[in-house]
Design a protein around this motif. Structure first.
Motif, PDB file in Angstrom:
ATOM      1  N   UNK A 183       0.721  -1.450   0.034  1.00 18.80           N
ATOM      2  CA  UNK A 183      -0.184   0.111  -0.155  1.00 18.80           C
ATOM      3  C   UNK A 183       0.993   1.248   0.143  1.00 18.80           C
ATOM      4  N   UNK A 184       1.885   1.410   0.621  1.00 19.69           N
ATOM      5  CA  UNK A 184       2.687   2.455   0.952  1.00 19.69           C
ATOM      6  C   UNK A 184       3.561   2.846  -0.245  1.00 19.69           C
ATOM      7  N   UNK A 185       4.124   2.041  -0.808  1.00 19.76           N
ATOM      8  CA  UNK A 185       5.182   1.998  -1.901  1.00 19.76           C
ATOM      9  C   UNK A 185       4.556   1.428  -3.305  1.00 19.76           C
ATOM     10  N   UNK A 223       4.325  -7.467 -15.045  1.00 21.62           N
ATOM     11  CA  UNK A 223       4.184  -6.384 -14.542  1.00 21.62           C
ATOM     12  C   UNK A 223       5.124  -5.389 -14.779  1.00 21.62           C
ATOM     13  N   UNK A 224       5.295  -5.045 -16.196  1.00 18.57           N
ATOM     14  CA  UNK A 224       6.475  -4.313 -16.627  1.00 18.57           C
ATOM     15  C   UNK A 224       6.520  -2.858 -16.096  1.00 18.57           C
ATOM     16  N   UNK A 225       5.517  -2.423 -15.861  1.00 12.27           N
ATOM     17  CA  UNK A 225       5.167  -0.891 -15.349  1.00 12.27           C
ATOM     18  C   UNK A 225       5.174  -0.748 -13.741  1.00 12.27           C
ATOM     19  N   UNK A 226       5.807  -1.612 -13.118  1.00 11.89           N
ATOM     20  CA  UNK A 226       5.611  -1.797 -11.715  1.00 11.89           C
ATOM     21  C   UNK A 226       6.538  -0.787 -11.190  1.00 11.89           C
ATOM     22  N   UNK A 227       6.305  -0.250 -10.025  1.00 13.83           N
ATOM     23  CA  UNK A 227       7.171   0.686  -9.250  1.00 13.83           C
ATOM     24  C   UNK A 227       8.309  -0.051  -8.575  1.00 13.83           C
TER      25      UNK A 227
END
Length: 190
Positions: free
Chosen positions: A23-25, A76-80
């Motif tokens: 949730x935070x990151x 999930x290539x666009x993940x942070x």
């Protein structure tokens, strides 16, 4: 990209802290246990094989787990970033994960290890077993085997990340929020 290994024995609180970190990151959660349970629920060949091993407290073969993680990273290539929960469990898996991430032009940012003594782990797992319905959380003999397996095979992974300067130990006993605050302090230094 923040790639975090959340580390600790079964019952240390990795799942609870993972949710707060996600949730935070805004990280993608990679829990090999969840991935495997999904395979079991879907009745796949891999799932059936994994269930047999998991019910005995035995680890699933590395090549299977790495393949599942690679697929999850690719989808999930666009993940942070990613949070690795319950993986890697052996030095060989840590080496394979480093190689996999390098092939995707990323790396582990750090490992946060939740430290909890064996007696507390057994209490937590038996309590969790009452609610979860998981047979590996309800049987004291299987719990002991899982903790022993962790201590003999998984704990050495900490040394792998210590050598890279990426290992950070956190006391896993205390309130959920206090433990989370300690974890976020550590992450702030990555």
């Amino acid at each position: 990209m923040l790639n975090l290994v959340l580390f600790g024995p079964p019952g240390a609180g990795k799942g609870t802290q993972s949710q707060k970190l996600i949730e935070k990151y805004q990280l993608v959660h990679l829990s090999t246990g969840d991935i495997l349970r999904n395979e079991i629920a879907n009745g796949t060949e891999l799932g059936l094989e994994a269930k047999k091993l998991m019910d005995q407290g035995i680890l699933v073969p590395d090549h299977v787990v790495i393949g599942m993680i690679s697929n999850k990273l690719d989808s999930n290539k666009d993940a942070k970033g990613f949070i690795f929960d319950g993986f890697p469990r052996t030095v060989a898996q840590a080496e394979a994960l480093d190689a996999l991430l390098a092939s995707k032009n990323t790396a582990i940012s750090g490992m946060v290890a939740l430290e909890v003594d064996d007696d507390e782990l057994q209490k937590r797992l038996l309590l969790r077993g009452k609610d979860s319905g998981r047979p590996d959380d309800a049987n004291p003999e299987i719990i002991r085997r899982r903790i022993d397996e962790y201590n003999s095979k998984t704990a050495p992974v900490a040394s792998f990340y210590k050598e890279q300067g990426k290992y950070h130990s956190i006391n896993g006993i205390g309130s959920i929020d206090a433990i989370f605050a300690e974890i976020t302090k550590v992450i702030g230094n990555f």
